[in-house]
Design a protein around this motif. Structure first.
Motif, PDB file in Angstrom:
ATOM      1  N   CYS A  51       0.801  -1.224   0.000  1.00  0.00           N
ATOM      2  CA  CYS A  51       0.000   0.000   0.000  1.00  0.00           C
ATOM      3  C   CYS A  51       0.833   1.273   0.000  1.00  0.00           C
ATOM      4  O   CYS A  51       0.440   2.279  -0.587  1.00  0.00           O
ATOM      5  CB  CYS A  51      -0.909   0.078   1.241  1.00  0.00           C
ATOM      6  SG  CYS A  51      -1.685  -1.457   1.733  1.00  0.00           S
ATOM      7  N   CYS A  54       1.862   4.006  -3.011  1.00  0.00           N
ATOM      8  CA  CYS A  54       0.925   5.016  -3.527  1.00  0.00           C
ATOM      9  C   CYS A  54       0.428   5.933  -2.420  1.00  0.00           C
ATOM     10  O   CYS A  54      -0.077   7.015  -2.704  1.00  0.00           O
ATOM     11  CB  CYS A  54      -0.290   4.334  -4.146  1.00  0.00           C
ATOM     12  SG  CYS A  54       0.111   3.272  -5.533  1.00  0.00           S
ATOM     13  N   HIS A  55       0.536   5.475  -1.202  1.00  0.00           N
ATOM     14  CA  HIS A  55      -0.060   6.230  -0.091  1.00  0.00           C
ATOM     15  C   HIS A  55       0.979   6.771   0.883  1.00  0.00           C
ATOM     16  O   HIS A  55       1.051   6.353   2.029  1.00  0.00           O
ATOM     17  CB  HIS A  55      -1.052   5.343   0.672  1.00  0.00           C
ATOM     18  CG  HIS A  55      -2.258   4.973  -0.124  1.00  0.00           C
ATOM     19  ND1 HIS A  55      -3.202   5.891  -0.516  1.00  0.00           N
ATOM     20  CD2 HIS A  55      -2.691   3.783  -0.612  1.00  0.00           C
ATOM     21  CE1 HIS A  55      -4.159   5.278  -1.197  1.00  0.00           C
ATOM     22  NE2 HIS A  55      -3.866   4.001  -1.270  1.00  0.00           N
ATOM     23  N   LYS A  87     -12.351   3.595   6.748  1.00  0.00           N
ATOM     24  CA  LYS A  87     -12.256   3.643   5.278  1.00  0.00           C
ATOM     25  C   LYS A  87     -11.420   2.481   4.766  1.00  0.00           C
ATOM     26  O   LYS A  87     -11.739   1.870   3.746  1.00  0.00           O
ATOM     27  CB  LYS A  87     -11.593   4.955   4.848  1.00  0.00           C
ATOM     28  CG  LYS A  87     -12.554   6.106   4.848  1.00  0.00           C
ATOM     29  CD  LYS A  87     -12.318   6.991   3.634  1.00  0.00           C
ATOM     30  CE  LYS A  87     -13.410   8.020   3.494  1.00  0.00           C
ATOM     31  NZ  LYS A  87     -12.912   9.375   3.616  1.00  0.00           N
ATOM     32  N   MET A  97      -8.650  -2.305  -3.018  1.00  0.00           N
ATOM     33  CA  MET A  97      -7.253  -1.889  -2.973  1.00  0.00           C
ATOM     34  C   MET A  97      -6.337  -3.105  -2.922  1.00  0.00           C
ATOM     35  O   MET A  97      -6.680  -4.081  -2.263  1.00  0.00           O
ATOM     36  CB  MET A  97      -6.999  -1.019  -1.742  1.00  0.00           C
ATOM     37  CG  MET A  97      -7.528   0.387  -1.876  1.00  0.00           C
ATOM     38  SD  MET A  97      -6.561   1.330  -3.066  1.00  0.00           S
ATOM     39  CE  MET A  97      -7.844   2.309  -3.831  1.00  0.00           C
ATOM     40  N   PHE A 102      -4.054  -1.257 -11.477  1.00  0.00           N
ATOM     41  CA  PHE A 102      -2.663  -1.443 -11.063  1.00  0.00           C
ATOM     42  C   PHE A 102      -2.333  -2.934 -11.037  1.00  0.00           C
ATOM     43  O   PHE A 102      -1.270  -3.361 -11.498  1.00  0.00           O
ATOM     44  CB  PHE A 102      -2.491  -0.798  -9.680  1.00  0.00           C
ATOM     45  CG  PHE A 102      -1.235  -1.179  -8.944  1.00  0.00           C
ATOM     46  CD1 PHE A 102      -0.006  -0.634  -9.304  1.00  0.00           C
ATOM     47  CD2 PHE A 102      -1.273  -2.064  -7.871  1.00  0.00           C
ATOM     48  CE1 PHE A 102       1.146  -0.964  -8.617  1.00  0.00           C
ATOM     49  CE2 PHE A 102      -0.129  -2.402  -7.180  1.00  0.00           C
ATOM     50  CZ  PHE A 102       1.095  -1.850  -7.551  1.00  0.00           C
TER      51      PHE A 102
HETATM   52  C1  HEC Z   1      -1.190   1.638  -7.349  1.00  0.00           C
HETATM   53  C2  HEC Z   1      -1.437   2.579  -6.299  1.00  0.00           C
HETATM   54  C3  HEC Z   1      -2.180   2.148  -5.064  1.00  0.00           C
HETATM   55  C4  HEC Z   1      -1.906   1.092  -4.220  1.00  0.00           C
HETATM   56  C5  HEC Z   1      -0.811   0.053  -4.334  1.00  0.00           C
HETATM   57  C6  HEC Z   1      -2.883   1.172  -3.127  1.00  0.00           C
HETATM   58  N1  HEC Z   1      -3.738   2.223  -3.338  1.00  0.00           N
HETATM   59 FE1  HEC Z   1      -5.224   2.852  -2.111  1.00  0.00          FE
HETATM   60  N2  HEC Z   1      -5.730   4.312  -3.411  1.00  0.00           N
HETATM   61  C7  HEC Z   1      -5.098   4.557  -4.611  1.00  0.00           C
HETATM   62  C8  HEC Z   1      -5.810   5.591  -5.341  1.00  0.00           C
HETATM   63  C9  HEC Z   1      -5.464   6.147  -6.723  1.00  0.00           C
HETATM   64  C10 HEC Z   1      -6.895   5.967  -4.507  1.00  0.00           C
HETATM   65  C11 HEC Z   1      -7.990   6.970  -4.823  1.00  0.00           C
HETATM   66  C12 HEC Z   1      -9.121   6.238  -5.464  1.00  0.00           C
HETATM   67  C13 HEC Z   1     -10.245   7.118  -5.885  1.00  0.00           C
HETATM   68  O1  HEC Z   1     -10.432   8.185  -5.319  1.00  0.00           O
HETATM   69  O2  HEC Z   1     -10.975   6.676  -6.754  1.00  0.00           O
HETATM   70  C14 HEC Z   1      -6.801   5.159  -3.308  1.00  0.00           C
HETATM   71  C15 HEC Z   1      -7.668   5.266  -2.226  1.00  0.00           C
HETATM   72  C16 HEC Z   1      -7.556   4.540  -1.073  1.00  0.00           C
HETATM   73  C17 HEC Z   1      -8.353   4.754   0.097  1.00  0.00           C
HETATM   74  C18 HEC Z   1      -9.399   5.834   0.286  1.00  0.00           C
HETATM   75  C19 HEC Z   1     -10.749   5.376  -0.145  1.00  0.00           C
HETATM   76  C20 HEC Z   1     -11.761   6.468   0.069  1.00  0.00           C
HETATM   77  O3  HEC Z   1     -12.861   6.283  -0.396  1.00  0.00           O
HETATM   78  O4  HEC Z   1     -11.464   7.475   0.712  1.00  0.00           O
HETATM   79  C21 HEC Z   1      -7.964   3.827   1.022  1.00  0.00           C
HETATM   80  C22 HEC Z   1      -8.526   3.661   2.418  1.00  0.00           C
HETATM   81  C23 HEC Z   1      -6.921   3.037   0.414  1.00  0.00           C
HETATM   82  N3  HEC Z   1      -6.692   3.495  -0.841  1.00  0.00           N
HETATM   83  C24 HEC Z   1      -6.294   1.978   1.031  1.00  0.00           C
HETATM   84  C25 HEC Z   1      -5.290   1.211   0.433  1.00  0.00           C
HETATM   85  C26 HEC Z   1      -4.716   0.021   1.044  1.00  0.00           C
HETATM   86  C27 HEC Z   1      -5.112  -0.539   2.398  1.00  0.00           C
HETATM   87  C28 HEC Z   1      -3.784  -0.447   0.178  1.00  0.00           C
HETATM   88  C29 HEC Z   1      -2.911  -1.671   0.335  1.00  0.00           C
HETATM   89  C30 HEC Z   1      -3.579  -2.911   0.498  1.00  0.00           C
HETATM   90  C31 HEC Z   1      -3.772   0.442  -0.972  1.00  0.00           C
HETATM   91  N4  HEC Z   1      -4.717   1.426  -0.777  1.00  0.00           N
HETATM   92  C32 HEC Z   1      -2.948   0.292  -2.072  1.00  0.00           C
HETATM   93  C33 HEC Z   1      -3.954   3.951  -5.071  1.00  0.00           C
HETATM   94  C34 HEC Z   1      -3.342   2.852  -4.511  1.00  0.00           C
END
Ligand code: HEC
Length: 128
Positions: A51, A54-55, A87, A97, A102
């Motif tokens: 995670c 990207c975060h 969330k 996620m 990706f």
């Molecule tokens: C390749 C990049 C990438 C990876 C790896 C990734 N995310 Fe994300 N994540 C994003 C993006 C882009 C958004 C925004 C999505 C949108 O707004 O449509 C997001 C949004 C989120 C949100 C916010 C959702 C909301 O509605 O506010 C959460 C919580 C989150 N991710 C958790 C995770 C977790 C837990 C992992 C690992 C298991 C993870 N992400 C891995 C790109 C990634």
């Protein structure tokens, strides 16, 4: 004269009654510790791998960075941290996620069942 007597008797009874009421003026204790508990190591290990890329604050993934920054979450106050954890629980339960697009390019980025369970146990507070 009788009226006055009734009136004062009533007043007296009222005072007795109020005295007998349980005290409710104990001061409300402010939360002494509003720091969120540290994110467990096993959770952070999964996050780092799946995670964090990207975060985080320096991520090139603008949308991801905006929605969630793990460094910020680590130092967040309890209320904010709980909202973010909710969330996280939601996206995990919906298998949202890492994003599908990706994973098409990088299928190894998918969470294993074990990793998902580890994250969910932490974010939802429920046992695995
Ligand atoms: C390749 C990049 C990438 C990876 C790896 C990734 N995310 Fe994300 N994540 C994003 C993006 C882009 C958004 C925004 C999505 C949108 O707004 O449509 C997001 C949004 C989120 C949100 C916010 C959702 C909301 O509605 O506010 C959460 C919580 C989150 N991710 C958790 C995770 C977790 C837990 C992992 C690992 C298991 C993870 N992400 C891995 C790109 C990634």
């Amino acid at each position: 004269m009788k009226k006055l007597f009734l009136f004062s008797a009533f007043g007296f009874a009222l005072i007795i009654f109020l005295q007998a009421m349980p005290k409710t003026d104990t001061p409300i204790q402010p939360e002494l510790n509003d720091e969120a508990p540290a994110i467990p190591e096993d959770v952070m290990a999964v996050v780092q791998q799946k995670c964090y890329g990207c975060h985080n604050a320096e991520s090139k993934n603008e949308k991801g960075k905006e929605k969630l920054d793990w460094d910020e979450l680590e130092s967040a106050k309890k209320g904010k941290a709980l909202a973010t954890m909710k969330k996280i629980t939601e996206v995990l339960e919906g298998d949202e996620m890492p994003p599908e697009k990706f994973l098409e390019r990088k299928p190894e980025g998918k969470l294993t069942d074990e990793e998902k369970a580890t994250l969910l146990a932490w974010s939802s507070g429920k046992k695995k």
